[in-house]
Design an enzyme around this catalytic site. Sequence first.
Site, PDB file in Angstrom:
ATOM      1  N   LYS A  96       0.854  -1.169   0.083  1.00  0.00           N
ATOM      2  CA  LYS A  96      -0.064  -0.051  -0.074  1.00  0.00           C
ATOM      3  C   LYS A  96       0.744   1.176  -0.202  1.00  0.00           C
ATOM      4  O   LYS A  96       1.992   1.429   0.458  1.00  0.00           O
ATOM      5  CB  LYS A  96      -0.753   0.010   1.295  1.00  0.00           C
ATOM      6  CG  LYS A  96      -1.914  -1.151   1.281  1.00  0.00           C
ATOM      7  CD  LYS A  96      -3.239  -0.676   0.701  1.00  0.00           C
ATOM      8  CE  LYS A  96      -4.055  -1.982   0.661  1.00  0.00           C
ATOM      9  NZ  LYS A  96      -3.930  -2.948  -0.491  1.00  0.00           N
ATOM     10  N   SER A 140       3.273  -3.767 -15.519  1.00  0.00           N
ATOM     11  CA  SER A 140       2.410  -2.498 -15.083  1.00  0.00           C
ATOM     12  C   SER A 140       3.077  -1.327 -15.847  1.00  0.00           C
ATOM     13  O   SER A 140       4.175  -1.403 -16.417  1.00  0.00           O
ATOM     14  CB  SER A 140       2.592  -2.401 -13.636  1.00  0.00           C
ATOM     15  OG  SER A 140       2.471  -0.760 -13.376  1.00  0.00           O
ATOM     16  N   TYR A 197       8.168  -1.514  -6.554  1.00  0.00           N
ATOM     17  CA  TYR A 197       7.085  -2.290  -7.356  1.00  0.00           C
ATOM     18  C   TYR A 197       7.484  -2.089  -8.781  1.00  0.00           C
ATOM     19  O   TYR A 197       7.638  -2.932  -9.821  1.00  0.00           O
ATOM     20  CB  TYR A 197       5.640  -1.691  -6.990  1.00  0.00           C
ATOM     21  CG  TYR A 197       4.642  -2.031  -7.992  1.00  0.00           C
ATOM     22  CD1 TYR A 197       4.049  -3.440  -7.660  1.00  0.00           C
ATOM     23  CD2 TYR A 197       4.083  -1.641  -9.131  1.00  0.00           C
ATOM     24  CE1 TYR A 197       3.218  -4.052  -8.470  1.00  0.00           C
ATOM     25  CE2 TYR A 197       3.051  -1.930  -9.706  1.00  0.00           C
ATOM     26  CZ  TYR A 197       2.465  -3.170  -9.543  1.00  0.00           C
ATOM     27  OH  TYR A 197       1.639  -3.761 -10.333  1.00  0.00           O
TER      28      TYR A 197
END
Length: 232
Positions: A96, A140, A197
């Site tokens: 998160k 992504s 990420y």
Amino acid sequence: MGSVPRVALVTGANKGIGLAIVQQLCRQFSGDVVLTAQDEAEGQAAVKQLQAEGLSPRFHWLDIDDLQSIRVLREFLRKEYGGLDVLVNNAGIALKHGDPTPLHIQAEVTMKTNFFGTRAVCTELLPLMKPQGRVVNVSSIMSFAALKTCSSELQQKFMNETITEEELVGLMNKFVEDTKKGVQQKEGWPDIKAVPYAVSKMGVTVLSRIHARNLNEQRRGDKILLNACCPG
């Protein structure tokens, strides 16, 4: 013995993009669709949810961080289907925004699953791909942001047409090591939010190019198509 049905498999498919992919495959793919998840209860619940819509996926447990789990799945596919027709590598983690975990631990955990877990699945399952097979690695849009904000030296390494899997693994490990030493910016890694990420997904995108190139060289006649897609 009748002919063996075709089979499509989606990793990390109990929710989100993975679940939606299974749903659409169940509607459009002529063959069996295997929904895999790291949490057995969540995976079974996802299967029930799709069954309520009149769809019938199969469930198989898979933890992409656990090599033994990948190999059990590989043997299941070999025994039941003699191989694999469609593989969607969707499983991954994203901590998160604002997670207080120290950066180097975020880097290690994220890299372990998103890059090394995905790579392990490819290592074990790509040899099972049947002729005309299709592989999609879910990367992504962040992978492009990461690449654009790397130093030009790192950009050249990642974009090198002949980069090997070993070289890429070295770069991914170096990123984790550099965050441990706190020198990631000095070493040219991107300075963006969610950097672990983004870098892990940059690894997935480049890994996809390497695997596509290898499949084209080693199994050209089989016409296996491997792509990365970058949602976001």
